[in-house]
Design an enzyme around this catalytic site. Structure first.
Site, short mmCIF file in Angstrom:
data_model
loop_
_atom_site.label_atom_id
_atom_site.label_comp_id
_atom_site.label_asym_id
_atom_site.label_seq_id
_atom_site.Cartn_x
_atom_site.Cartn_y
_atom_site.Cartn_z
N GLY A 121 -0.11 -2.89 8.79
CA GLY A 121 0.77 -1.76 8.99
C GLY A 121 1.83 -2.07 10.02
N ARG A 122 1.70 -1.42 11.16
CA ARG A 122 2.74 -1.52 12.19
C ARG A 122 2.91 -2.92 12.76
NH1 ARG A 122 0.74 4.15 14.75
NH2 ARG A 122 -1.16 3.38 13.79
N LYS A 163 -7.64 7.92 -1.08
CA LYS A 163 -8.97 8.31 -0.58
C LYS A 163 -9.47 9.57 -1.30
CE LYS A 163 -8.26 6.24 3.99
NZ LYS A 163 -6.87 5.79 3.82
N ARG A 199 -4.36 -6.38 13.32
CA ARG A 199 -3.38 -6.53 14.39
C ARG A 199 -3.37 -7.98 14.88
NH1 ARG A 199 -2.65 -2.09 12.76
NH2 ARG A 199 -2.40 -0.14 13.91
N ASP A 212 -3.59 4.21 -1.89
CA ASP A 212 -4.61 4.59 -0.92
C ASP A 212 -4.64 6.10 -0.74
OD1 ASP A 212 -6.56 4.39 1.04
OD2 ASP A 212 -5.13 3.98 2.65
N ASP A 269 -13.56 14.38 -4.55
CA ASP A 269 -13.58 15.63 -5.32
C ASP A 269 -14.74 15.55 -6.31
OD1 ASP A 269 -12.71 18.08 -6.58
OD2 ASP A 269 -10.66 17.61 -5.93
N THR A 304 -11.37 3.37 10.23
CA THR A 304 -11.27 2.51 11.42
C THR A 304 -10.74 3.26 12.63
OG1 THR A 304 -9.12 1.72 10.60
CG2 THR A 304 -11.06 0.34 10.17
N LYS A 352 0.85 -1.19 0.00
CA LYS A 352 0.00 0.00 0.00
C LYS A 352 0.89 1.24 0.00
CE LYS A 352 -1.58 2.45 3.36
NZ LYS A 352 -2.25 3.03 4.57
N GLN A 372 -5.98 3.08 16.21
CA GLN A 372 -7.17 2.49 15.63
C GLN A 372 -8.20 2.21 16.72
OE1 GLN A 372 -7.47 2.33 12.49
NE2 GLN A 372 -5.52 1.91 11.50
#
Length: 242
Positions: free
Chosen positions: A210-211, A63, A181, A61, A66, A117, A34, A190
Site C-alpha cells: 500500500g503506502r 471482504k 512495509r 478486496d 453475508d 493486520t 488491489k 497496522q
C-alpha cells in the site's frame, strides 16, 4: 514448488482519476492491483473493467460476509468481471466460504480473511468477546481450518502467521500478506507488519503493497525495490512446497 511471490499494489484511493493516475505512474512496473472497498464503492465495477483493459490482474478486496446465497452471487459477479482474487471473511463460516468458491468458479480464487493486520491479541479478544487472552496465531489457524474445509484458494493473514499456516496446510492454502512495509518505513495504522523479504521467506504467495509504494515520491522506483527484495529472498531461501 511454491510459485513465485506475487506483489500486488493497493489502489486505496478515492476514485477513478486517482487510481488511473497511480497506475500510469507505475506503468509496466505493476501488473496486479488491489481494488478495495473505498475505490469499488466510489467507482463501481467500471474501474475493474478499465484496469482489466490495461492487461493487469485484479484482486477485489471486498471482504464479503453475508448469508451463503448472497455471497455466492457476489462471487459469481466478481468472476464475470474478470477478477482473479476475491476476499471473504473466514468468520462467515465454512458454508459461506464454500458458496463463494462455488460462485467464483475456477477462474477466481477465494481468499478467506483471518485476523485483520490492524488487530493484535487484545483487539481480537475484545472483538470476539473473549475473557481469556487470545493468541493471534492460534486464531488465524482456527479460521484457516474453516477456509480449508470450504475449499478456499488461500487465506489473508499477517506475515508473522505465514510460517504456521504453511506448516499446517502446506500447498492447500496460499497465504496473502497485507501490511507489507520496508524496514525503514512507517507502519501507519497496522499492528502486524513485515518486510517483503521476511514475508517471502515465510512462504507468502501474495504480498500487498500500500503506502510503502503509493505514497513514495517515485512509486515506480519503490515497486522496483519491492521486486528486487522478492527476487533476493527467493534466490537466497528455500521455497519448496507448493
Amino acid at each position: 514448488m511454491i510459485g513465485l511471490a506475487t506483489p500486488i499494489v493497493a489502489l486505496d484511493v478515492p476514485g477513478t482519476p486517482e487510481a488511473i493516475a497511480l497506475a500510469d505512474r507505475l506503468g509496466d512496473g505493476c501488473d496486479y492491483y488491489k481494488v478495495g472497498s473505498e475505490l469499488f464503492t466510489s467507482a463501481g465495477p467500471e474501474i475493474v473493467r478499465e484496469l482489466r483493459d490495461r492487461g493487469v490482474e485484479i484482486f477485489l478486496d471486498l471482504k464479503l460476509h453475508d448469508i451463503p446465497n448472497t455471497v455466492r452471487g457476489a462471487a459469481r459477479a466478481a468472476a464475470r468481471l474478470g477478477v482473479k482474487l476475491l476476499t471473504v471473511h473466514a468468520s462467515g463460516g465454512t458454508e459461506m466460504i464454500r458458496a463463494a468458491v462455488d460462485g467464483a468458479g475456477p477462474s477466481c480464487g477465494i481468499l478467506a480473511v483471518t485476523i485483520l493486520t490492524s488487530l493484535d491479541g487484545n483487539g481480537v479478544s475484545r472483538a470476539w468477546g473473549r475473557s481469556d487472552a487470545v493468541t493471534v496465531e492460534a486464531e488465524v489457524l482456527r479460521l484457516a481450518e474453516l477456509a480449508a474445509e470450504g475449499g478456499a484458494h488461500g487465506v489473508v493473514c499477517g506475515g508473522a502467521e505465514v510460517s504456521a499456516v504453511r506448516e499446517r496446510f502446506g500447498a492447500q492454502l496460499a497465504p496473502l500478506v497485507p501490511g507489507i512495509r520496508f524496514a525503514d518505513g512507517a507502519v501507519h495504522d497496522q499492528r502486524r507488519v513485515v518486510t517483503p523479504e521476511s514475508a517471502v521467506l515465510a512462504g507468502a504467495r501474495y504480498l500487498v503493497l500500500g503506502r510503502a509504494v503509493t505514497e513514495d515520491a517515485d512509486p515506480a522506483s519503490a515497486m522496483a525495490r519491492v521486486r528486487a527484495a522478492i527476487r533476493s529472498a527467493e534466490e537466497g531461501g528455500d521455497r519448496s512446497g507448493a
